[in-house]
Scaffold this motif. Sequence first.
Motif, PDB file in Angstrom:
ATOM      1  N   MET A   9       0.813  -1.218   0.000  1.00 36.85           N
ATOM      2  CA  MET A   9       0.000   0.000   0.000  1.00 36.85           C
ATOM      3  C   MET A   9       0.845   1.267   0.000  1.00 36.85           C
ATOM      4  SD  MET A   9      -3.100  -0.563  -0.372  1.00 36.85           S
ATOM      5  CE  MET A   9      -3.820   1.007   0.117  1.00 36.85           C
ATOM      6  N   SER A  51       1.868   3.204   2.138  1.00 38.25           N
ATOM      7  CA  SER A  51       1.341   4.292   2.956  1.00 38.25           C
ATOM      8  C   SER A  51       1.064   3.802   4.365  1.00 38.25           C
ATOM      9  CB  SER A  51       0.029   4.813   2.362  1.00 38.25           C
ATOM     10  OG  SER A  51      -0.604   5.714   3.269  1.00 38.25           O
ATOM     11  N   ARG A  77      -1.541   3.895   7.620  1.00 37.34           N
ATOM     12  CA  ARG A  77      -2.995   3.742   7.600  1.00 37.34           C
ATOM     13  C   ARG A  77      -3.738   5.043   7.333  1.00 37.34           C
ATOM     14  NH1 ARG A  77      -5.756  -0.287  10.223  1.00 37.34           N
ATOM     15  NH2 ARG A  77      -7.569   0.940   9.646  1.00 37.34           N
ATOM     16  N   ILE A 136      -3.004   7.970   5.965  1.00 36.14           N
ATOM     17  CA  ILE A 136      -2.876   8.763   4.738  1.00 36.14           C
ATOM     18  C   ILE A 136      -3.641   8.065   3.606  1.00 36.14           C
ATOM     19  CG2 ILE A 136      -1.287   9.791   3.068  1.00 36.14           C
ATOM     20  CD1 ILE A 136       0.715  10.141   5.349  1.00 36.14           C
ATOM     21  N   CYS A 137      -3.092   6.989   3.057  1.00 30.18           N
ATOM     22  CA  CYS A 137      -3.868   6.250   2.042  1.00 30.18           C
ATOM     23  C   CYS A 137      -3.562   4.761   2.128  1.00 30.18           C
ATOM     24  CB  CYS A 137      -3.620   6.805   0.645  1.00 30.18           C
ATOM     25  SG  CYS A 137      -1.881   6.878   0.188  1.00 30.18           S
ATOM     26  N   THR A 139      -5.442   2.530   4.064  1.00 26.29           N
ATOM     27  CA  THR A 139      -6.567   1.746   4.583  1.00 26.29           C
ATOM     28  C   THR A 139      -7.467   1.275   3.448  1.00 26.29           C
ATOM     29  OG1 THR A 139      -6.541   3.024   6.634  1.00 26.29           O
ATOM     30  CG2 THR A 139      -8.523   1.743   6.180  1.00 26.29           C
ATOM     31  N   GLN A 140      -7.530  -0.033   3.262  1.00 20.85           N
ATOM     32  CA  GLN A 140      -8.456  -0.597   2.280  1.00 20.85           C
ATOM     33  C   GLN A 140      -9.710  -1.091   2.993  1.00 20.85           C
ATOM     34  OE1 GLN A 140      -5.547  -3.448   0.907  1.00 20.85           O
ATOM     35  NE2 GLN A 140      -5.560  -2.570  -1.154  1.00 20.85           N
ATOM     36  N   THR A 142       1.174   0.259   6.750  1.00 21.51           N
ATOM     37  CA  THR A 142      -0.007  -0.572   6.956  1.00 21.51           C
ATOM     38  C   THR A 142       0.306  -2.063   6.740  1.00 21.51           C
ATOM     39  OG1 THR A 142      -2.321  -0.653   6.330  1.00 21.51           O
ATOM     40  CG2 THR A 142      -0.774  -0.531   4.537  1.00 21.51           C
TER      41      THR A 142
END
Length: 415
Positions: A83, A85, A87, A89-90, A92-93, A281
């Motif tokens: 990812m 990143s 969690r 910022i970007c 988190t899926q 993440t």
Amino acid sequence: MAYSDKVREIYKEQLKDIENAGIFKQERFIHSTQAADIEVEYPAGSSLKKVINMCANNYLGLSSHPEVVKAAHEGLDSRGYGMSSVRFICGTQDIHNELEKKVSEFLGTENTILFPSCMDANAGVFEAILGSEDVMISDRLVHASIIDGIRLCSAERDTFKHSNMEHLEKKLQLHADKRLKVVITDGVFSMDGDCAKLDEMVALCAKYDAMLFVDESHASGFIGKTGRGTHEKYGVLGKIDIITTTFGKALGGASGGCVSGRKELVEICRQKARPYLFSNTIAPVVVSGVLKVLDILSRSTERRDKLEKNTEYWRKGLTEAGFVLKEGDTPIVPVMLFNAKLAQDVSRDLYEEGIYAIGFFFPVVSKGQARIRTQISAGHEIHHLDKALVAFNKVGKKYDILGKTKQAILDRYGQ
Ligand SMILES: *Cc1c(COP(=O)(O)O)cnc(C)c1O
């Protein structure tokens, strides 16, 4: 300062001290998946040896379970490899969110926040939820990662003697005037395999208005009737304020951890916990694997039941052989040898017999408490355990420790 010969000497000196103390850790290379049967290269450069693994945290035998591997593949295909990143910022899926919900359901908690590891969960949680008006009262045998987390927090620190409820009560009385009080323990202690007395601890915390923190790394997935953990075993589901646990042991064994518990506490961690804010993440492939693990465990208790049976069989076999064991009923079964060199010798001879089990001695355990820590898995079949028992019997006979008391072993071998 440059990395001069003088600097080099300082480090070489330290490494030599470790070697001279006989505690230099040599890596062993496993050339197979993690399972009951593994292929090991040890020492480095030697030919591969097939051995039975008796020292993994693979309690439920899920580390290379086909369903888990397949789910991980699907996660890799649908959500990618990384990812890039943290969690918030970007990183988190949807599946991270889904896993937090599933973990809360499994543990019987209000909410959950994922961390890159349980080490990170423990490192981040105390600093996030406590301040200098508060106190942390921890069992003296808690895991190293909890000790580090406590060090990072400005709240006052105190300890109580291992599993000693009278001592804990005294400490709770001593700190009665603090704003927030947190009692800190492992659910299952990794070196001795004993459980914290969570029913008594919940009652004491209620009486003295304290929160209870439990690290369930050696419990989640298999302790308790449906494997929820130590809180299930002691009938206090829903009563633990803060649980931390790892996905790196029974729950698939890859990596990742979490803080799970009261929703405000979890929300504070989302705002303030530094490993959550500043470390990457959990990879989607791992999240997908853990989701499948929880799915498998929610369908049936077959694996934890088998683990329980295996553990009983193993304890009975070793006891009948005449070894001194640490009492208990968890799959952590320490075979007590008391002497550090004896523990190393027995471990080496077991390896020759095709049994992979590691010796633990000072400083990992106290002086005079050296042992071989065996760990049972649902991945073991009875034939694995039988073969291991034959080897333990043979090696035990060689060192003349079968049927001998602690004192007799100490008299012969010293501390
Ligand atoms: C293994 C362990 C950890 C660390 O877990 P990771 O996810 O590997 O960082 C933390 N606490 C306890 C009690 C453990 O046994």
